[in-house]
Scaffold this motif. Structure first.
Motif, PDB file in Angstrom:
ATOM      1  N   ALA A 190       0.822  -1.217   0.000  1.00 24.20           N
ATOM      2  CA  ALA A 190       0.000   0.000   0.000  1.00 24.20           C
ATOM      3  C   ALA A 190       0.856   1.268   0.000  1.00 24.20           C
ATOM      4  O   ALA A 190       0.314   2.365  -0.113  1.00 24.20           O
ATOM      5  CB  ALA A 190      -0.922   0.000   1.214  1.00 24.20           C
ATOM      6  N   GLY A 191       2.172   1.121   0.156  1.00 18.24           N
ATOM      7  CA  GLY A 191       3.055   2.276   0.039  1.00 18.24           C
ATOM      8  C   GLY A 191       3.579   2.857   1.331  1.00 18.24           C
ATOM      9  O   GLY A 191       4.178   3.936   1.326  1.00 18.24           O
ATOM     10  N   ALA A 192       3.378   2.164   2.456  1.00 16.41           N
ATOM     11  CA  ALA A 192       3.865   2.673   3.738  1.00 16.41           C
ATOM     12  C   ALA A 192       5.381   2.810   3.728  1.00 16.41           C
ATOM     13  O   ALA A 192       6.090   2.070   3.039  1.00 16.41           O
ATOM     14  CB  ALA A 192       3.431   1.748   4.868  1.00 16.41           C
ATOM     15  N   ASP A 193       5.882   3.772   4.518  1.00 16.90           N
ATOM     16  CA  ASP A 193       7.328   3.981   4.647  1.00 16.90           C
ATOM     17  C   ASP A 193       7.940   3.113   5.739  1.00 16.90           C
ATOM     18  O   ASP A 193       9.111   2.734   5.653  1.00 16.90           O
ATOM     19  CB  ASP A 193       7.619   5.447   4.982  1.00 16.90           C
ATOM     20  CG  ASP A 193       7.119   6.407   3.937  1.00 16.90           C
ATOM     21  OD1 ASP A 193       7.471   6.218   2.754  1.00 16.90           O
ATOM     22  OD2 ASP A 193       6.356   7.330   4.294  1.00 16.90           O
ATOM     23  N   MET A 194       7.170   2.854   6.784  1.00 14.40           N
ATOM     24  CA  MET A 194       7.614   2.075   7.932  1.00 14.40           C
ATOM     25  C   MET A 194       6.450   1.257   8.453  1.00 14.40           C
ATOM     26  O   MET A 194       5.290   1.532   8.112  1.00 14.40           O
ATOM     27  CB  MET A 194       8.097   2.989   9.066  1.00 14.40           C
ATOM     28  CG  MET A 194       9.331   3.787   8.795  1.00 14.40           C
ATOM     29  SD  MET A 194       9.794   4.741  10.287  1.00 14.40           S
ATOM     30  CE  MET A 194      11.303   5.507   9.711  1.00 14.40           C
ATOM     31  N   LEU A 195       6.767   0.309   9.325  1.00 12.01           N
ATOM     32  CA  LEU A 195       5.736  -0.498   9.967  1.00 12.01           C
ATOM     33  C   LEU A 195       5.830  -0.340  11.478  1.00 12.01           C
ATOM     34  O   LEU A 195       6.928  -0.314  12.046  1.00 12.01           O
ATOM     35  CB  LEU A 195       5.919  -1.978   9.621  1.00 12.01           C
ATOM     36  CG  LEU A 195       5.903  -2.348   8.145  1.00 12.01           C
ATOM     37  CD1 LEU A 195       6.202  -3.826   7.981  1.00 12.01           C
ATOM     38  CD2 LEU A 195       4.551  -1.997   7.507  1.00 12.01           C
ATOM     39  N   LEU A 196       4.688  -0.250  12.129  1.00 14.55           N
ATOM     40  CA  LEU A 196       4.604  -0.266  13.583  1.00 14.55           C
ATOM     41  C   LEU A 196       4.019  -1.612  13.978  1.00 14.55           C
ATOM     42  O   LEU A 196       2.875  -1.927  13.640  1.00 14.55           O
ATOM     43  CB  LEU A 196       3.708   0.870  14.082  1.00 14.55           C
ATOM     44  CG  LEU A 196       3.522   0.956  15.599  1.00 14.55           C
ATOM     45  CD1 LEU A 196       4.844   1.286  16.290  1.00 14.55           C
ATOM     46  CD2 LEU A 196       2.458   1.996  15.948  1.00 14.55           C
ATOM     47  N   VAL A 197       4.808  -2.422  14.695  1.00 10.86           N
ATOM     48  CA  VAL A 197       4.402  -3.797  14.976  1.00 10.86           C
ATOM     49  C   VAL A 197       4.304  -4.008  16.490  1.00 10.86           C
ATOM     50  O   VAL A 197       5.310  -4.082  17.196  1.00 10.86           O
ATOM     51  CB  VAL A 197       5.378  -4.802  14.342  1.00 10.86           C
ATOM     52  CG1 VAL A 197       4.902  -6.228  14.608  1.00 10.86           C
ATOM     53  CG2 VAL A 197       5.507  -4.562  12.839  1.00 10.86           C
ATOM     54  N   VAL A 198       3.085  -4.102  16.962  1.00  6.20           N
ATOM     55  CA  VAL A 198       2.829  -4.282  18.384  1.00  6.20           C
ATOM     56  C   VAL A 198       3.163  -5.704  18.816  1.00  6.20           C
ATOM     57  O   VAL A 198       3.133  -6.639  18.009  1.00  6.20           O
ATOM     58  CB  VAL A 198       1.359  -3.940  18.711  1.00  6.20           C
ATOM     59  CG1 VAL A 198       0.420  -5.003  18.158  1.00  6.20           C
ATOM     60  CG2 VAL A 198       1.139  -3.719  20.193  1.00  6.20           C
ATOM     61  N   THR A 199       3.491  -5.871  20.091  1.00  2.69           N
ATOM     62  CA  THR A 199       3.715  -7.210  20.619  1.00  2.69           C
ATOM     63  C   THR A 199       2.418  -8.017  20.549  1.00  2.69           C
ATOM     64  O   THR A 199       1.324  -7.459  20.635  1.00  2.69           O
ATOM     65  CB  THR A 199       4.178  -7.152  22.083  1.00  2.69           C
ATOM     66  OG1 THR A 199       3.221  -6.405  22.843  1.00  2.69           O
ATOM     67  CG2 THR A 199       5.539  -6.517  22.224  1.00  2.69           C
ATOM     68  N   PRO A 200       2.518  -9.330  20.389  1.00  6.50           N
ATOM     69  CA  PRO A 200       1.297 -10.151  20.380  1.00  6.50           C
ATOM     70  C   PRO A 200       0.517  -9.985  21.688  1.00  6.50           C
ATOM     71  O   PRO A 200       1.092 -10.013  22.768  1.00  6.50           O
ATOM     72  CB  PRO A 200       1.850 -11.571  20.233  1.00  6.50           C
ATOM     73  CG  PRO A 200       3.160 -11.402  19.554  1.00  6.50           C
ATOM     74  CD  PRO A 200       3.722 -10.128  20.124  1.00  6.50           C
ATOM     75  N   TYR A 201      -0.778  -9.777  21.550  1.00  8.59           N
ATOM     76  CA  TYR A 201      -1.659  -9.584  22.690  1.00  8.59           C
ATOM     77  C   TYR A 201      -2.394 -10.875  22.986  1.00  8.59           C
ATOM     78  O   TYR A 201      -2.561 -11.721  22.109  1.00  8.59           O
ATOM     79  CB  TYR A 201      -2.659  -8.450  22.408  1.00  8.59           C
ATOM     80  CG  TYR A 201      -3.097  -8.400  20.969  1.00  8.59           C
ATOM     81  CD1 TYR A 201      -4.157  -9.168  20.502  1.00  8.59           C
ATOM     82  CD2 TYR A 201      -2.401  -7.607  20.052  1.00  8.59           C
ATOM     83  CE1 TYR A 201      -4.532  -9.141  19.172  1.00  8.59           C
ATOM     84  CE2 TYR A 201      -2.769  -7.577  18.712  1.00  8.59           C
ATOM     85  CZ  TYR A 201      -3.826  -8.343  18.275  1.00  8.59           C
ATOM     86  OH  TYR A 201      -4.195  -8.321  16.954  1.00  8.59           O
ATOM     87  N   TYR A 202      -2.786 -11.052  24.206  1.00 13.78           N
ATOM     88  CA  TYR A 202      -3.536 -12.214  24.695  1.00 13.78           C
ATOM     89  C   TYR A 202      -2.666 -13.455  24.861  1.00 13.78           C
ATOM     90  O   TYR A 202      -2.713 -14.122  25.894  1.00 13.78           O
ATOM     91  CB  TYR A 202      -4.754 -12.542  23.807  1.00 13.78           C
ATOM     92  CG  TYR A 202      -5.604 -13.670  24.356  1.00 13.78           C
ATOM     93  CD1 TYR A 202      -6.464 -13.434  25.432  1.00 13.78           C
ATOM     94  CD2 TYR A 202      -5.527 -14.950  23.829  1.00 13.78           C
ATOM     95  CE1 TYR A 202      -7.223 -14.467  25.965  1.00 13.78           C
ATOM     96  CE2 TYR A 202      -6.282 -15.980  24.349  1.00 13.78           C
ATOM     97  CZ  TYR A 202      -7.136 -15.743  25.426  1.00 13.78           C
ATOM     98  OH  TYR A 202      -7.880 -16.758  25.944  1.00 13.78           O
ATOM     99  N   ASN A 203      -1.826 -13.783  23.871  1.00  9.56           N
ATOM    100  CA  ASN A 203      -1.011 -14.993  23.937  1.00  9.56           C
ATOM    101  C   ASN A 203      -0.004 -14.971  25.086  1.00  9.56           C
ATOM    102  O   ASN A 203       0.334 -16.012  25.634  1.00  9.56           O
ATOM    103  CB  ASN A 203      -0.206 -15.189  22.641  1.00  9.56           C
ATOM    104  CG  ASN A 203      -1.029 -15.037  21.394  1.00  9.56           C
ATOM    105  OD1 ASN A 203      -1.628 -13.989  21.185  1.00  9.56           O
ATOM    106  ND2 ASN A 203      -1.053 -16.044  20.565  1.00  9.56           N
ATOM    107  N   LYS A 204       0.533 -13.757  25.384  1.00  5.26           N
ATOM    108  CA  LYS A 204       1.590 -13.594  26.387  1.00  5.26           C
ATOM    109  C   LYS A 204       2.806 -14.476  26.082  1.00  5.26           C
ATOM    110  O   LYS A 204       3.201 -15.339  26.879  1.00  5.26           O
ATOM    111  CB  LYS A 204       1.071 -13.860  27.803  1.00  5.26           C
ATOM    112  CG  LYS A 204      -0.034 -12.914  28.238  1.00  5.26           C
ATOM    113  CD  LYS A 204      -0.461 -13.125  29.661  1.00  5.26           C
ATOM    114  CE  LYS A 204       0.580 -12.625  30.634  1.00  5.26           C
ATOM    115  NZ  LYS A 204       0.099 -12.678  32.050  1.00  5.26           N
TER     116      LYS A 204
END
Length: 302
Positions: free
Chosen positions: A100-114
């Protein structure tokens, strides 16, 4: 070599996704983005937590990112949200955001799984291997139940050349120091808490990923620019002037208050998707009073 510290310096707005009923209000979204750009924002963050990414379809998320890229037109960095608690899904989101053309990615830690710290390392390694885009880690234990340890950040940096930064939203200024001691200047640090912008900058962060900037982009830009220019006195005045507004924006779970504030100002509706519902009448009344005081005081110090 790309200077990611320079690219990430300043205010990045964690964009809301306006809805009209249950449909994405793209007209309101476009106007929101243009208002951010006019204020001199350094970056835009579509489809993150504030953008209600959890309830957007894949097609909607891709469209929101693509529209942000088109509207930004190189005037600021576009850091697209691409997190999930399933690594395969996060990889797919990263690939779509890049397309889609993004310059960077923001990647959150996995939630719920811990996941364990070893699991976090493996998670980010898989995502980093699937994209050429620079990745910003996102540690927000209050929502995800797991924090990225400083030593884990170092291990990720050592094995993932395209991991360049972290959005730190654990609510502790001490974390900035611990991250810097573990990773040095290799890890660029963003505050993930509006209220901690100045303390984070003083400890070595370069900017803030801001919820408040949806409503008050110019005030947030002025604050960070004052700090960067060495005018700490003005930065402190702006920090204090924004403090009540910042607190009000989190009187209920984000993005309820900021959407209500935007609605009060006539920019977009307060609508959210279930399980998020409208603010309580009492909290909305308190928010509106705070907005009035902020507008009056901010005009005095402009």
């Amino acid at each position: 070599m790309t200077d990611y510290r320079a690219q990430l310096t300043g205010v990045f707005t964690a964009l809301v996704t306006p809805f009209k009923g249950d449909a994405v209000d793209y007209e309101a979204f476009d106007a929101l983005v243009e208002r951010q750009l006019a204020a001199g924002i350094a970056g835009l963050v579509p489809v993150g937590t504030t953008g209600e990414a959890a309830t957007l379809s894949d097609d909607e998320a891709a469209e929101v990112i693509a529209r942000t890229v088109k509207l930004a037109a190189g005037r600021c960095v576009v850091m697209a949200g691409a997190g999930a608690n399933d690594t395969r899904t996060a990889v797919a989101k990263a690939i779509r955001a890049e397309a889609a053309g993004a310059d960077m990615l923001l990647v959150v830690t996995p939630y719920y799984n811990k996941p364990s710290q070893a699991g976090l390392i493996a998670h980010y390694q898989a995502i980093a291997a699937a994209t050429s885009l620079p990745i910003v880690l996102y540690s927000v234990p209050g929502r995800c139940g797991v924090e990225i340890a400083p030593e884990t950040c170092k291990a990720i940096l050592d094995t993932c050349p395209n991991v360049v930064a972290i959005k730190e939203a654990g609510g502790s200024v001490d974390r900035v120091t611990k991250l810097r001691l573990a990773c040095g200047d290799r890890l660029v640090i963003h505050s993930g808490d509006d209220a901690l912008t100045v303390p984070f900058l003083s400890a070595g962060a370069v900017g803030v990923t801001s919820v408040v900037a949806n409503y008050a982009p110019q005030a947030m830009v002025d604050l960070v620019r004052a700090w960067q220019a060495g005018d700490t006195a003005r930065a402190l005045v702006l920090h204090e002037q924004l403090s009540e507004l910042t607190a009000a924006m989190f009187i209920e779970a984000n993005p309820g208050p900021v959407k209500a504030a935007l609605a009060h100002a006539g920019f977009s509706s307060p609508d959210m998707r279930l399980p998020m519902v409208a603010m309580s009448d009492a909290n909305r009344s308190a928010l509106v009073q705070t907005l009035g005081r902020f507008q009056a005081s901010f005009q005095e110090i402009r």
